[in-house]
Design an enzyme around this catalytic site. Structure first.
Site, PDB file in Angstrom:
ATOM      1  N   SER A 278       0.516  -1.124   0.193  1.00  0.00           N
ATOM      2  CA  SER A 278      -0.454  -0.304   0.133  1.00  0.00           C
ATOM      3  C   SER A 278       0.954   1.409   0.317  1.00  0.00           C
ATOM      4  O   SER A 278       1.790   1.699   0.767  1.00  0.00           O
ATOM      5  CB  SER A 278      -1.199   0.240   1.109  1.00  0.00           C
ATOM      6  OG  SER A 278      -1.575   1.076   1.433  1.00  0.00           O
TER       7      SER A 278
ATOM      8  N   TYR B  92      -1.874  -0.108  10.371  1.00  0.00           N
ATOM      9  CA  TYR B  92      -2.685  -0.810   9.170  1.00  0.00           C
ATOM     10  C   TYR B  92      -1.089  -0.263   8.335  1.00  0.00           C
ATOM     11  O   TYR B  92      -0.271  -1.017   7.511  1.00  0.00           O
ATOM     12  CB  TYR B  92      -3.655  -0.579   8.485  1.00  0.00           C
ATOM     13  CG  TYR B  92      -3.606  -0.343   7.249  1.00  0.00           C
ATOM     14  CD1 TYR B  92      -4.487  -1.986   6.113  1.00  0.00           C
ATOM     15  CD2 TYR B  92      -3.468   0.798   5.971  1.00  0.00           C
ATOM     16  CE1 TYR B  92      -3.993  -2.321   5.053  1.00  0.00           C
ATOM     17  CE2 TYR B  92      -3.682  -0.244   4.458  1.00  0.00           C
ATOM     18  CZ  TYR B  92      -4.011  -1.267   3.718  1.00  0.00           C
ATOM     19  OH  TYR B  92      -3.623  -0.937   2.762  1.00  0.00           O
TER      20      TYR B  92
END
Length: 165
Positions: A148, A161
């Site tokens: 990501s 995250y």
């Protein structure tokens, strides 16, 4: 130029986590179009089978196997099924991810931490380990880990995250 004209994956077996929707389904569809038999995994059987049926209806080969990416027993079972059914794993796409907390780092508890690390980090490692064992036995393969932009530029409220990506 079609996908199958760009590269040929006929006879290959590709395992994809988080493959019932989004990036995982798009990757599975592309690999199936190139001739691979795709093994789609995620937590939800209904969504997973719908995705596999979509690929089969378009002429691809797809199998769905429920597997929670944060559960080591389910990961081991997945690769036992892949071994017994196909005898090989040529491609692994680690795509499954979770982000159960949007908010201040001061509000993160151990449960949030554990769930995120188990799925996004521990799961990727052990999926790769199981796949690599099958790949080694068959002369090699490819492991693709979906990351990501949060790994490079964390977004506020997504600290755990971002750490796992």
């Amino acid at each position: 130029m079609s996908v199958s004209e760009r590269f040929d994956l006929s006879g290959k077996v590709a395992v994809l986590s988080g493959a019932s929707r989004g990036i995982g389904l798009a990757a599975a569809t592309t690999l199936a179009q190139a001739g691979a038999h795709v093994v789609l995994t995620s937590r939800k059987a209904d969504a997973l089978e719908t995705a596999a049926a979509q690929i089969r209806n378009a002429g691809g080969e797809a199998t769905s196997i429920v597997c929670h990416n944060g559960d080591l027993e389910q990961i081991a079972s997945l690769f036992e099924q892949v071994q017994s059914t196909f005898g090989r794993c040529d491609i692994l796409v680690n795509n499954a991810a979770t982000n159960p907390h949007y908010g201040s780092v001061l509000e993160v508890d151990e449960g949030i931490w554990d769930k995120t690390v188990d799925v996004n980090l521990k799961g990727y490692f052990f999926m790769s380990q199981h796949a690599a064992r099958l790949m080694k036995a068959n002369g090699g393969g490819s492991i693709i880990n979906v990351a990501s932009i949060n790994a490079i530029r964390p977004i506020g409220g997504q600290v755990v995250y971002s750490l796992t990506k």
